[in-house]
Design a protein around this motif. Structure first.
Motif, PDB file in Angstrom:
ATOM      1  N   ARG A  92       0.922  -0.914   0.005  1.00  0.00           N
ATOM      2  CA  ARG A  92       0.077   0.029  -0.086  1.00  0.00           C
ATOM      3  C   ARG A  92       0.988   1.243   0.136  1.00  0.00           C
ATOM      4  NH1 ARG A  92      -5.332  -1.265   1.196  1.00  0.00           N
ATOM      5  NH2 ARG A  92      -5.954   0.941   1.807  1.00  0.00           N
ATOM      6  N   ILE A  93       0.199   2.299  -0.456  1.00  0.00           N
ATOM      7  CA  ILE A  93       0.962   3.830  -0.430  1.00  0.00           C
ATOM      8  C   ILE A  93       0.523   4.421   0.701  1.00  0.00           C
ATOM      9  CG2 ILE A  93       1.458   5.888  -1.877  1.00  0.00           C
ATOM     10  CD1 ILE A  93       0.831   4.245  -4.301  1.00  0.00           C
TER      11      ILE A  93
ATOM     12  N   ARG B 176       2.601   8.803  -9.609  1.00  0.00           N
ATOM     13  CA  ARG B 176       1.531   7.995  -9.071  1.00  0.00           C
ATOM     14  C   ARG B 176       1.407   6.600  -9.830  1.00  0.00           C
ATOM     15  NH1 ARG B 176      -4.456   9.196 -10.897  1.00  0.00           N
ATOM     16  NH2 ARG B 176      -3.771   8.384 -12.846  1.00  0.00           N
ATOM     17  N   ASP B 177       1.518   6.377 -11.123  1.00  0.00           N
ATOM     18  CA  ASP B 177       1.494   5.132 -11.834  1.00  0.00           C
ATOM     19  C   ASP B 177       2.670   4.103 -11.273  1.00  0.00           C
ATOM     20  OD1 ASP B 177      -0.662   5.791 -12.762  1.00  0.00           O
ATOM     21  OD2 ASP B 177       0.037   6.366 -14.805  1.00  0.00           O
TER      22      ASP B 177
ATOM     23  N   ARG C  85       2.234   3.213  -7.876  1.00  0.00           N
ATOM     24  CA  ARG C  85       1.146   2.387  -7.806  1.00  0.00           C
ATOM     25  C   ARG C  85       1.718   0.996  -8.107  1.00  0.00           C
ATOM     26  NH1 ARG C  85      -2.730   2.532  -5.103  1.00  0.00           N
ATOM     27  NH2 ARG C  85      -1.640   0.513  -4.567  1.00  0.00           N
TER      28      ARG C  85
ATOM     29  N   ALA D  18       3.875  -0.694  -5.432  1.00  0.00           N
ATOM     30  CA  ALA D  18       3.097  -1.131  -4.236  1.00  0.00           C
ATOM     31  C   ALA D  18       2.589  -2.521  -4.622  1.00  0.00           C
ATOM     32  CB  ALA D  18       2.106   0.027  -3.663  1.00  0.00           C
ATOM     33  N   ASP D  19       1.838  -2.519  -5.727  1.00  0.00           N
ATOM     34  CA  ASP D  19       1.072  -3.643  -6.262  1.00  0.00           C
ATOM     35  C   ASP D  19       2.111  -4.835  -6.449  1.00  0.00           C
ATOM     36  OD1 ASP D  19      -1.266  -2.321  -6.337  1.00  0.00           O
ATOM     37  OD2 ASP D  19      -1.178  -1.923  -8.609  1.00  0.00           O
TER      38      ASP D  19
ATOM     39  N   ILE E 287      -2.496   9.906  -4.824  1.00  0.00           N
ATOM     40  CA  ILE E 287      -1.667   8.785  -4.841  1.00  0.00           C
ATOM     41  C   ILE E 287      -1.858   7.778  -3.740  1.00  0.00           C
ATOM     42  CG2 ILE E 287       0.854   8.316  -4.599  1.00  0.00           C
ATOM     43  CD1 ILE E 287       1.351  11.271  -5.540  1.00  0.00           C
TER      44      ILE E 287
ATOM     45  N   ASP F  16      -3.212   5.168  -0.570  1.00  0.00           N
ATOM     46  CA  ASP F  16      -4.067   4.494  -0.206  1.00  0.00           C
ATOM     47  C   ASP F  16      -4.670   4.773   1.279  1.00  0.00           C
ATOM     48  OD1 ASP F  16      -3.895   2.981  -2.571  1.00  0.00           O
ATOM     49  OD2 ASP F  16      -2.246   1.982  -1.880  1.00  0.00           O
TER      50      ASP F  16
END
Lengths: 298, 279
Positions: A28-29, A168-169, A172, A175-176, A194, A196
């Protein structure tokens, strides 16, 4: 995974960080949000061992940061993109990081490509970089060791909207893939895009923490109508808390309940929706109002 | 960070990071950072900016200019290896400590310390690497000026038609090298104590240029201080290394004065440096 427990940092009589506890979860961010001078940077410096806490403990991937044998390979750190020798080229700064961590030379070019710095830009001295380019270079220094945790202080500062979207991408995807991201910002809109999870800090204390969805849903409903006063009276009569906002009202209730109340009062509505962004902003201002220091230095 | 745990970190065998703690990264082995690698990085950082490059180049330029000046202006009979050595010695004793100062203070003035000490959180190891790098540069500079001196002696002898005079012994050379290394250590000390480039350089000039004059004047007017000076004045003691007039007592005086002026302040400075906040 980053866990901070009861961190306190005192400078003489001044308490910069006051009993701060939070966790940044894997995958998670986590956004660390607070006005300037709230203690964000001090907390992040404590996490990576640059500042000694007066009391409290912090663990990164389950260990003290100083127990990591080659921290760059496990934790990517960007504390201040402008804290670089202005006379070095971007490539040289990245090469120093690559050599310190003992990585293959090819990582320098790979990482430059990853953060979108061209060969030519990398050959320029950092004094000629825009803040956005410095942020990309700083992010490259953090990413070059392929860490599993990222700690970034105000990384979106100086990025244009396209740059923020790019970051952000990137975060993301990081984190993913099972990484942990902790990033700070004093701008709600930035972090809203940005993060979570949010940890909100004001004058050294944690004032709110939770997932963005949680904090958003607690932000209530936004409603607009021509006969605003009649609506307000009806809502208050139904024991609902209302706050005036931008020619409308923010109500601590679900949109459905607000709609039904308006219907029984016979007030036609202009707009009725969950008060996401606006509500969170209000919450941020509210939460930090008593602790915010207007115009204070970071 | 204690020396004991630093050593442990350096000797710890490769620690495998299992999938449990590193869900993100593929399973890989993370080896501790060896000191040699840090020394290499610190050396690189001393050369890789324009300012750093020209500071290093100035060592070479100073050596060549000083030698050229001797050949042009010194009386033929006095052109010996020792004359070259003296001519190069004075400017080098100014440049080398500044190199040492900047190796420490640029991390603060340019704020690169935020990255350096985040990548290597054991500051004792970074400082150790910096000290080794600085000493290596000092020794290399000395050998370089020795080479320049030798070539100049041959060139001068060809010009004047006199036989070359090799009047610098190995012991003299090592004394001068030691004196310069002590000067660089003084630079490091001022760097860790003051942490600002300007303050540390001014501090060095006060130490190297103002202090000897003040103490010399005191010794001139106050007879009681005349006998005391060799035991108090570290510049006086170091100068005897340059003048090749070392005796057993001079070594003792060097030990006492350098302990007070150099080693104890260095220890205090390092201790504060380890605990200081990096901003």
């Amino acid at each position: 995974m980053i866990t901070a427990e009861c961190l306190t940092k005192q400078y003489g009589a001044f308490t910069a960080v006051d009993n701060v506890s939070f966790a940044a979860a894997t995958g998670r961010i986590t956004g660390f949000l607070g006005p300037n001078g709230a203690g964000k940077s001090t907390t992040l410096r404590i996490v990576v061992g640059l500042t000694r806490a007066t009391s409290g403990t912090v663990r990164v991937t389950g260990r003290d940061y100083r127990d990591l044998v080659n921290p760059g390979l496990e934790v990517g750190v960007l504390l201040d993109a402008s804290a670089q020798h202005a006379g070095r080229t971007g490539r040289e700064i990245l090469t120093i990081a690559q050599q310190t961590m003992g990585l293959p030379r090819s990582r320098v070019v790979e990482t430059l490509t990853l953060v979108g710095l061209t060969e030519r830009e990398a050959g320029r001295r950092v004094r000629d970089y825009s803040l956005g380019m410095r942020q990309r270079l700083g992010l490259a220094t953090a990413l070059i060791g392929e860490p599993e945790v990222l700690i970034l202080d105000e990384p979106a500062n100086g990025l244009d909207p396209a740059g923020i979207r790019w970051m952000r991408d990137l975060l993301r995807g990081f984190a993913d893939a099972g990484g942990t991201v902790l990033l700070s910002s004093h701008l709600l809109h930035e972090i809203e895009v940005i993060a979570d999870d949010l940890v909100v800090i004001g004058q050294g204390r944690i004032v709110a923490a939770g997932s963005k969805t949680e904090l958003l849903s607690s932000a209530g409903t936004l409603v607009r109508a021509a006969q605003l006063e009649t609506l307000d009276t009806a809502l208050r009569a139904a024991d609902l808390v209302t706050t005036p906002i931008d020619g409308g009202l923010r109500v601590d209730a679900t949109p459905e309940l607000v709609g039904r109340t308006a219907l029984s009062a016979g007030v036609p509505l202009r707009e009725l929706r969950a008060a996401d962004g606006a509500g969170l902003e209000e919450m941020f201002l509210e939460l930090t109002a008593e602790t915010a220091r207007e115009g204070a230095a970071a | 960070m204690t020396t004991a745990s630093m050593t442990t970190a350096a000797l710890t065998p490769k620690i495998p990071i299992s999938g449990a703690t590193a869900s993100h990264a593929r399973p890989r082995t993370i080896a501790p950072i060896p000191l040699g690698r840090l020394v290499k990085v610190e050396l690189r950082k001393m050369f890789d900016t324009r300012a750093g490059f020209w500071l290093m180049a100035s060592v070479l330029i100073v050596a060549v200019l000083a030698s050229a000046a001797v050949i042009v202006w010194a009386p033929d009979a006095e052109i010996t290896m020792a004359t070259f050595s003296t001519a190069m010695g004075m400017p080098l004793s100014v440049v080398l400590p500044i190199i040492a100062i900047l190796a420490i203070t640029s991390e603060h003035s340019q704020r690169t310390g935020l990255t350096t000490y985040a990548l290597v959180p054991w500051r004792g190891r970074v400082i150790t690497a910096k000290i080794i790098a600085v000493v290596l540069v000092g020794v290399a500079s000395m050998f370089f000026s020795l080479a320049v001196g030798a070539v100049s002696t041959l060139v001068a002898s060809a010009i004047t038609g006199l036989d070359p005079v090799w009047d610098v012994t190995i012991s003299e050379f090592s004394h001068i090298t030691l004196a310069n290394i002590l000067g660089m250590m003084m630079g490091l000390t001022l760097g860790v104590l003051l942490r600002g480039s300007a303050a540390a350089i001014v501090g060095y000039f006060v130490y190297a240029l103002v202090l000897p004059g003040a103490l010399g004047t005191l010794a001139f007017y106050q007879e009681w201080f005349l006998d005391l000076q060799p035991w108090v004045d570290v510049n006086y003691a170091i100068n005897r290394l340059f003048e090749m007039s070392m005796t057993t007592q001079a070594w003792q005086q060097l030990a006492v004065t350098s302990l007070v002026w150099l080693w104890i302040p260095l220890a205090i400075g390092l201790r504060a440096f380890m605990r200081a906040e990096v901003k």
